[in-house]
Motif scaffolding. Structure first.
Motif, PDB file in Angstrom:
ATOM      1  N   THR A  26      30.581  27.375 -11.785  1.00  0.00           N
ATOM      2  CA  THR A  26      30.694  28.817 -11.494  1.00  0.00           C
ATOM      3  C   THR A  26      31.541  29.178 -10.261  1.00  0.00           C
ATOM      4  OG1 THR A  26      28.632  28.493  -9.873  1.00  0.00           O
ATOM      5  CG2 THR A  26      28.212  29.061 -12.066  1.00  0.00           C
TER       6      THR A  26
ATOM      7  N   LYS B 172      31.995  35.178 -21.455  1.00  0.00           N
ATOM      8  CA  LYS B 172      31.449  33.735 -21.428  1.00  0.00           C
ATOM      9  C   LYS B 172      31.626  33.340 -19.855  1.00  0.00           C
ATOM     10  CE  LYS B 172      35.452  31.883 -23.793  1.00  0.00           C
ATOM     11  NZ  LYS B 172      35.776  32.834 -24.676  1.00  0.00           N
ATOM     12  N   THR B 173      32.473  33.712 -19.181  1.00  0.00           N
ATOM     13  CA  THR B 173      32.477  33.439 -17.793  1.00  0.00           C
ATOM     14  C   THR B 173      31.385  33.960 -17.081  1.00  0.00           C
ATOM     15  OG1 THR B 173      34.920  33.807 -18.192  1.00  0.00           O
ATOM     16  CG2 THR B 173      34.028  33.611 -15.736  1.00  0.00           C
ATOM     17  N   LYS B 176      28.274  31.778 -18.056  1.00  0.00           N
ATOM     18  CA  LYS B 176      28.394  30.529 -17.253  1.00  0.00           C
ATOM     19  C   LYS B 176      27.776  30.641 -15.896  1.00  0.00           C
ATOM     20  CE  LYS B 176      32.075  28.188 -19.582  1.00  0.00           C
ATOM     21  NZ  LYS B 176      33.722  28.342 -19.511  1.00  0.00           N
ATOM     22  N   GLY B 179      24.319  31.092 -15.973  1.00  0.00           N
ATOM     23  CA  GLY B 179      23.477  30.232 -16.601  1.00  0.00           C
ATOM     24  C   GLY B 179      22.633  30.427 -17.706  1.00  0.00           C
ATOM     25  N   TRP B 207      29.190  34.385 -26.114  1.00  0.00           N
ATOM     26  CA  TRP B 207      30.236  33.163 -25.885  1.00  0.00           C
ATOM     27  C   TRP B 207      31.423  32.905 -26.788  1.00  0.00           C
ATOM     28  CZ3 TRP B 207      28.911  30.384 -22.165  1.00  0.00           C
ATOM     29  CH2 TRP B 207      27.157  30.163 -21.681  1.00  0.00           C
TER      30      TRP B 207
END
Lengths: 186, 407
Positions: A26, B172-173, B176, B179, B207
């Protein structure tokens, strides 16, 4: 001097690494919202009733509110517009919306979930003053519209427990998309 | 007159004709107030440019209450739709949002709920894609009743589709970053307009190629397109590409919002309605020659148009000039991009006989546009949304053109 430079470069590289790819993958941008911030925005209601607030409504109170706040656009009976038709059970047999043209899709003949009515009314209606209704008012309007559509009796109290229990006439009419591309048309 | 010999008289007459034709050409320009541009200094540089005053492409304006406008497909070249001509569809008007106070909340089935400002979103590695966006109701009137809508332009028939370069952060970034938990299967996308518009989207799309877009054709997204940030889902029906996005909530099931139950579901024969019918099927339309153009003389015409598919690249477009009896391959104009308007061209001679022009596109999955009859048989005359049947224009003997298969 040279050593200092190298150290700076190594440090810079390490920071760059941390910015693009720490252990979780991240970046650490943004911030953690407070519970209150989430609660203020999280207004959706799911089909199982998740998200329904405390409060309750009756058909009688809903009728009064409907004439005050909604009838000008949806008609006194909910069938005559000028905006979306909200009331109607016809056609009672089948679900001939593909084979016939000109049928109005209403809460009574087309909507699969009663919870959607709460969710949508609360977020978007009345059109000229969206977001102005209290949960009690919305529960009452929902009760009235469900009653007008012959789905609940006049004395039913609508709240977070009873609303998800309401079974809509069109409940089993929906299927997930089965189109996948390729030569076969669906 | 003998071959190869041109009399002086004929030559003179010819020159006179040429001269009068030339002066005839210049005259209208003088009438319209333009001076010989080689004899006067031109206009000054400007902070913001404008179209030539001779070019007046416009979106279709229906009425103040109609919350949609169509792209003038017949006026465009290439594949990019100028942002100010991108079609519009909104459910509660265009909100005015201050980018300084904008934020996007992502929460629900995630490890770390996060709130992102616009500046935060722009800090993430960006991505740019050129993709079409189409309203799933595009083509409604001509599906239901093609004969009643013969005097319609490509814009009126099919103008709820546009193409832009979209710039933003891949979803999708952000997935991530927060989470997203493995049990999350759907996400709710919610707007900050007066409809607080919502749609449920399968998490796989997040995604795959979904993005939070803040740029369009080299500048900030236009207010009508979701300023300051919107969800962009390549190939998915317009309404699921939630504009003015303020919130994403991850969950294990869809939310069953009004826009995926009462609206944007497709009734089918057999008493069911198709739900979550996101992908826009392969489609095409001829944008020239088409109503209201009249072919005033016989001879060469280049048939032009666009084809697109929400499932990938266009691999082939066939053209018929005889109402579907025979088909010939059109040339696809580069670039041919996945889930993007693709230009096609086809050489044709208008010989003065009535001709019914059709385009039929095939995408990389091997899907080909059905005929109107086939689609109606499959989905029923009363179905809603996803009308990807073959469109036709009929050129009459006098060169006038109408929509549909009949003069």
């Amino acid at each position: 001097m040279r050593m200092v430079w190298l150290a700076t470069i190594v440090a810079a590289l390490a920071t760059a690494q941390a910015e693009t790819e720490d252990d979780k993958g991240t970046f650490g941008f943004g911030r953690t919202p407070t519970e209150a911030e989430i609660k203020a925005l999280d207004i959706d209601v799911m089909a199982d009733g998740t998200g329904l607030p405390d409060g309750e409504g009756t058909v009688a109170k809903g009728e009064e509110l409907y004439y005050q706040l909604c009838a000008s656009c949806h008609g006194v009976t909910g069938t005559e517009g000028p905006n979306d038709v909200l009331v109607g059970r016809e056609p009672r047999e089948g679900f001939p919306f593909a084979t016939t043209t000109g049928l109005s899709r209403t809460i009574g003949n087309y909507w699969p979930y009663a919870t959607t009515l709460y969710d949508y009314t609360y977020r978007a209606m009345p059109f000229d003053e969206p977001g102005s209704l209290t949960p009690d008012q919305v529960y009452s309007l929902v009760a009235f519209l469900l009653h007008k559509n012959e789905i609940i009796a006049e004395d039913v109290i609508i709240d977070k427990n009873s609303l998800p229990e309401v079974v809509m006439p069109a409940r089993d009419r929906f299927v997930h998309d089965n189109r996948v591309g390729g030569p076969e048309l669906r | 007159m003998s071959k190869g010999k041109i009399s002086r008289r004929a030559l003179l007459a010819g020159t006179a004709a040429a001269v009068s034709a030339a002066s005839a050409k210049i005259l209208p320009a003088q009438e319209s107030g333009t001076k010989d541009p080689t004899k006067v200094q031109g206009g000054p540089a400007k902070e913001v440019g404008e179209r030539s005053r001779f070019e007046k492409p416009k979106r279709t304006y229906f009425s103040p209450t109609r919350q949609a406008s169509n792209t003038p497909l017949q006026d465009l070249e290439g594949i990019i739709t100028p942002a100010d001509l991108h079609f519009e569809r909104h459910h509660a008007g265009i909100p005015e949002i201050d980018p300084e106070s904008y934020s996007l909340l992502i929460h629900g089935m995630v490890e770390r709920p996060r709130m992102f400002t616009l500046a935060d979103l722009k800090r993430f590695p960006a991505e740019a894609v050129t993709r079409f966006l189409e309203c799933s109701g595009n083509g409604f009137r001509t599906y239901r009743n093609p004969e009643a809508n013969k005097e319609e332009t490509p814009q009126q028939v099919e103008g709820l589709t546009s193409t832009s370069e979209w710039i933003g952060v891949p979803l999708k970034t952000l997935f991530k970053e927060v989470g997203v938990l493995p049990e999350a299967k759907w996400f709710l996308a919610e707007a900050m307009d007066a409809a607080v518009m919502t749609r449920s989207i399968p998490v796989e799309k997040g995604w795959d190629d979904a993005m939070i877009a803040y740029g369009q054709n080299g500048e900030a997204i236009r207010p009508e397109q979701g300023y300051p940030a919107r969800l962009f889902l390549p190939g998915f029906e317009g309404s699921s590409n939630v504009k003015w996005i303020r919130r994403i909530e991850l969950a294990d099931k869809p939310f069953m919002t009004r826009e995926e139950t009462s609206k944007y579901t497709d009734p089918l024969p057999g008493g069911k309605a198709r739900q979550f019918s996101f992908v826009m099927d392969v489609k095409s339309i001829i944008t020239y020659p088409a109503y209201p153009v009249t072919l005033t003389e016989k001879g060469f015409r280049e048939i032009k148009g666009i084809a697109w598919s929400g499932r990938g690249k266009i691999v082939r477009v066939d053209i018929s000039t005889d109402g579907g009896e025979s088909w010939n391959k059109a040339t696809l104009q580069e670039p041919v991009i996945s889930k993007c308007h693709t230009r096609f061209r086809f050489a044709w001679d208008f010989n003065g006989a009535q001709a019914t022009l059709m385009s039929r596109a095939t995408d990389e999955t091997g899907q080909t546009q059905p005929t109107h009859v086939e689609l109606k048989k499959l989905r029923g005359p009363g179905t809603s949304y996803h009308y990807n049947h073959i469109r036709a224009w009929t050129v009459r003997q006098d060169g006038s053109i109408v929509f549909g298969e009949n003069a």
